[in-house]
Design a protein around this motif. Structure first.
Motif, PDB file in Angstrom:
ATOM      1  N   UNK A 184     -15.246 -37.003 -40.472  1.00  0.00           N
ATOM      2  CA  UNK A 184     -14.354 -36.556 -39.180  1.00  0.00           C
ATOM      3  C   UNK A 184     -14.063 -34.931 -39.532  1.00  0.00           C
ATOM      4  N   UNK A 185     -14.072 -34.239 -38.680  1.00  0.00           N
ATOM      5  CA  UNK A 185     -13.967 -32.589 -38.926  1.00  0.00           C
ATOM      6  C   UNK A 185     -12.589 -32.471 -39.581  1.00  0.00           C
ATOM      7  N   UNK A 186     -11.571 -32.886 -38.913  1.00  0.00           N
ATOM      8  CA  UNK A 186     -10.239 -32.755 -39.720  1.00  0.00           C
ATOM      9  C   UNK A 186     -10.106 -33.402 -41.168  1.00  0.00           C
ATOM     10  N   UNK A 187     -10.780 -34.456 -41.433  1.00  0.00           N
ATOM     11  CA  UNK A 187     -10.970 -35.010 -42.675  1.00  0.00           C
ATOM     12  C   UNK A 187     -11.651 -34.294 -43.768  1.00  0.00           C
ATOM     13  N   UNK A 188     -12.870 -33.861 -43.234  1.00  0.00           N
ATOM     14  CA  UNK A 188     -13.903 -32.954 -44.073  1.00  0.00           C
ATOM     15  C   UNK A 188     -12.846 -31.687 -44.392  1.00  0.00           C
TER      16      UNK A 188
END
Length: 250
Positions: A184-188
């Motif tokens: 997920x973009x925010x997770x990465x």
């Protein structure tokens, strides 16, 4: 609980139809007289004394009808809008989080439709992208880079503090190479500046969130919260043996 009181049906009510009938009869009489006076006034020009008396009668009639039949307020119902009660919504969210056994110092979410306000302590840091995080343990070593493999544990929560996924329950940590759009973009984004051994809570806004739909745990316009423990960072190399090629991380 809000209780709405209502008047019992057996209580006596004022007898309105008779009053309404009398009022309509009086109004019809006054309107008839007014039409006659206006017709008469249109013929004469009030040049003599009788015309002047007629004019006075007209003014008196208008005064009396205004007194007897004042302008009534509109009976149409207007939609009442309740003020934005942030305190009530905040208490409601905290109560639900407590029922879901959310972890300590879990952020609160004040939601009014699609408008969401994140309420968290000063220990949380907000990035320009909208990502919010807090470090519980910083860890040691170098931060991961694109192409490297990260091994980590995580627990995912929704806004109500309900756990939606956990690698601890699965018994096996996750392993993902960064830079391949596998996360997920925010997770990465939140894991890229962590160090091995670090523990962090990441609050991901909807615009940096995962895909939504029936096949996922996530719903549209929802914030997601992840508690992440970064275990290790490994460099990776591609190897080719005959017609076989793969990536080895160590």
């Amino acid at each position: 609980m809000l209780l709405t009181s209502s008047t019992p049906s057996f209580m006596s009510k004022p007898s309105l139809p008779y009053r309404t009938l009398s009022t309509r009869t009086m109004l019809r009489t006054f309107c008839t007289q007014k039409k006659q006076i206006m017709r008469c006034c249109s013929i004469h020009n009030f040049k003599d004394e009788s015309d002047e008396n007629l004019r006075r009668r007209l003014l008196l009639f208008v005064s009396v009808t205004t007194t007897l039949f004042p302008t009534l307020p509109s009976s149409g119902k207007t939609k009442s809008t309740n003020p934005y009660d942030e305190k009530r919504l905040l208490e409601q969210n905290k109560r639900i989080q407590k029922e879901n056994n959310a972890p300590e110092e879990f952020p609160s979410f004040v939601r009014e439709g699609f408008q969401v306000k994140v309420v968290a302590s000063e220990n949380y840091i907000k990035c320009d992208s909208g990502l919010i995080y807090r470090d519980f343990e910083v860890g040691k070593g170098d931060c991961p880079k694109d192409g490297q493999q990260v091994t980590f544990h995580y627990v995912g929560y929704n806004e109500s503090g309900r756990r939606i996924d956990s690698t601890y329950l699965q018994g096996t940590p996750a392993k993902i190479r960064l830079g391949n759009n596998a996360l997920v973009p925010g997770f990465e984004q939140g894991i890229k500046d962590m160090r091995p051994g670090g523990k962090r809570r990441i609050i991901i806004p909807p615009e940096l969130g995962p895909p939504v739909g029936p096949s996922t745990f996530f719903s549209s316009k929802q914030f997601e919260v992840f508690d992440v423990e970064l275990l290790s960072v490994q460099s990776c190399q591609r190897r080719t043996i005959a017609f076989y090629s793969d990536v080895v991380c160590n």
